[in-house]
Design an enzyme around this catalytic site. Structure first.
Site, PDB file in Angstrom:
ATOM      1  N   ASP A 119       0.814  -1.211   0.000  1.00  0.00           N
ATOM      2  CA  ASP A 119       0.000   0.000   0.000  1.00  0.00           C
ATOM      3  C   ASP A 119       0.853   1.268   0.000  1.00  0.00           C
ATOM      4  OD1 ASP A 119       0.958  -0.474   2.548  1.00  0.00           O
ATOM      5  OD2 ASP A 119      -0.993  -0.605   3.508  1.00  0.00           O
ATOM      6  N   ASP A 126      -7.905  -2.349  14.076  1.00  0.00           N
ATOM      7  CA  ASP A 126      -9.294  -2.569  13.647  1.00  0.00           C
ATOM      8  C   ASP A 126      -9.420  -3.759  12.689  1.00  0.00           C
ATOM      9  OD1 ASP A 126      -8.124  -1.545  11.360  1.00  0.00           O
ATOM     10  OD2 ASP A 126      -9.436   0.188  11.188  1.00  0.00           O
ATOM     11  N   HIS A 140      -7.552  -4.282   9.949  1.00  0.00           N
ATOM     12  CA  HIS A 140      -7.219  -4.049   8.540  1.00  0.00           C
ATOM     13  C   HIS A 140      -5.917  -4.735   8.159  1.00  0.00           C
ATOM     14  CE1 HIS A 140      -5.000  -0.136   9.753  1.00  0.00           C
ATOM     15  NE2 HIS A 140      -4.091  -0.823   9.098  1.00  0.00           N
ATOM     16  N   GLU A 157      -9.674  -1.185   5.130  1.00  0.00           N
ATOM     17  CA  GLU A 157     -10.372  -0.872   6.374  1.00  0.00           C
ATOM     18  C   GLU A 157     -11.624  -1.737   6.512  1.00  0.00           C
ATOM     19  OE1 GLU A 157      -8.858   0.740   8.408  1.00  0.00           O
ATOM     20  OE2 GLU A 157      -7.983   2.606   7.686  1.00  0.00           O
TER      21      GLU A 157
HETATM   22  C1  GLP Z   1      -0.427   0.474   8.653  1.00  0.00           C
HETATM   23  C2  GLP Z   1      -0.116  -0.348   7.403  1.00  0.00           C
HETATM   24  C3  GLP Z   1      -0.468  -1.808   7.603  1.00  0.00           C
HETATM   25  C4  GLP Z   1       0.121  -2.287   8.916  1.00  0.00           C
HETATM   26  C5  GLP Z   1      -0.468  -1.511  10.060  1.00  0.00           C
HETATM   27  C6  GLP Z   1       0.018  -1.982  11.433  1.00  0.00           C
HETATM   28  O1  GLP Z   1      -1.742   0.872   8.713  1.00  0.00           O
HETATM   29  N1  GLP Z   1      -0.793   0.116   6.230  1.00  0.00           N
HETATM   30  O2  GLP Z   1       0.033  -2.571   6.513  1.00  0.00           O
HETATM   31  O3  GLP Z   1      -0.127  -3.656   9.075  1.00  0.00           O
HETATM   32  O4  GLP Z   1      -0.088  -0.161   9.872  1.00  0.00           O
HETATM   33  O5  GLP Z   1       1.257  -1.437  11.725  1.00  0.00           O
HETATM   34  P1  GLP Z   1       2.186  -1.928  12.919  1.00  0.00           P
HETATM   35  O6  GLP Z   1       2.790  -3.205  12.470  1.00  0.00           O
HETATM   36  O7  GLP Z   1       3.198  -0.850  13.068  1.00  0.00           O
HETATM   37  O8  GLP Z   1       1.321  -2.093  14.101  1.00  0.00           O
END
Ligand code: GLP
Length: 270
Positions: free
Chosen positions: A68, A145, A147, A152
């Site tokens: 992304d 949440d 995702h 989302e």
């Molecule tokens: C962002 C990214 C996701 C990731 C999420 C959790 O929103 N787009 O791909 O999984 O963060 O991040 P973290 O691993 O830092 O908790």
């Protein structure tokens, strides 16, 4: 059902991922890696970098596709996923930057209003993944949440790569990367869809800490629902969920997962 592995810490999870990917690259030097940002995969990339160096694995032909990207940030912005993937994956692993794509690469910071550039970027990205032969192993983090990527709650479980509006919760979670100022976090993104992610041949989801416990329980043991997009992993024939004790704390079948992993046949990889 996904295989659930409960580990002591991120390093142990990272070693499991790294061993599997290193063996993949040895067998398939032009393997296609699905890459993710966030803090959860960092130890996995570090462990993979160590194995690549120690075992002198040739990664010159390895290809990568990131999940992304924010819309509206210049590629050179330190928090763009283009920059993040290059800093945390491409450089430490020694990949050829020309072999690694991020969905926003073709946008060069184009604003959301630039429909000529933004509207079809997702479709083109999915075509590029297909042309590369598909993703061999996709690493995933998970949002609080539920995702994955930036899909989302409410995202179609059949979605392809497309533009999405970020949930306010996600913008608040990610404000820490933008001087703790939620207003600096972009409002939109381009993300691989759940349908795109499900096409990868192997999914490895990593989650650590109490904050992820509810999302992990919903993902693994809840119903398959677009309200927890990560629950689509239950539809995938080869999904591995690696979590620490805290992230596993709300799983009802923890004992079974431990038992199954302890009795895994030695010939079986993740
Ligand atoms: C962002 C990214 C996701 C990731 C999420 C959790 O929103 N787009 O791909 O999984 O963060 O991040 P973290 O691993 O830092 O908790």
């Amino acid at each position: 059902m996904a295989e659930v592995i409960i580990v002591k810490n991120q390093q142990e999870a990272g070693r499991i991922y790294a061993r599997s990917v290193a063996d993949l690259i040895k067998n398939k030097p032009d393997a296609v890696l699905g890459l993710a940002t966030g803090s959860s995969p960092l130890a996995a990339y570090e462990e993979l970098a160590k194995i690549i160096e120690n075992e002198k694995i040739d990664v010159s032909r390895v290809r990568g596709f990131a999940l992304d990207e924010y819309i509206g940030l210049p590629l050179s912005h330190p928090q763009s996923y283009h920059s993040t993937i290059h800093r945390t994956v491409v450089e430490p692993l020694g990949l050829d930057p020309a072999n690694v794509r991020v969905p926003g690469d073709v946008l060069e910071g184009a604003p959301l209003s630039d429909s000529a550039r933004v509207a079809h970027a997702g479709e083109e990205y999915d075509k590029a993944i297909a042309a590369a032969g598909g993703v061999d192993v996709q690493i995933l983090g998970i949002g609080t949440d539920g995702h994955v990527g930036f899909n989302e709650p409410g995202s179609s479980l059949a979605s392809g790569t497309r533009v999405k509006t970020l949930a306010q919760q996600t913008r608040e979670d990610n404000a820490r990367f933008f001087d703790n100022d939620v207003d600096k976090v972009p409002t939109h993104c381009i993300t691989q869809g759940i349908g795109t992610i499900l096409k990868a041949r192997h999914l490895v989801l990593l989650a650590f800490g109490e904050g992820k416990a509810e999302a992990v329980a919903e993902t693994v043991e809840g119903g398959v629902s677009s309200f927890c997009p990560a629950s689509a992993l239950q539809l995938h024939p080869h999904a591995t969920v690696i979590v620490d004790e805290e992230a596993a704390s709300r799983l009802r079948h923890k004992d079974y997962y431990r038992w199954a992993y302890a009795h895994k046949p030695a010939w079986q990889s993740i």
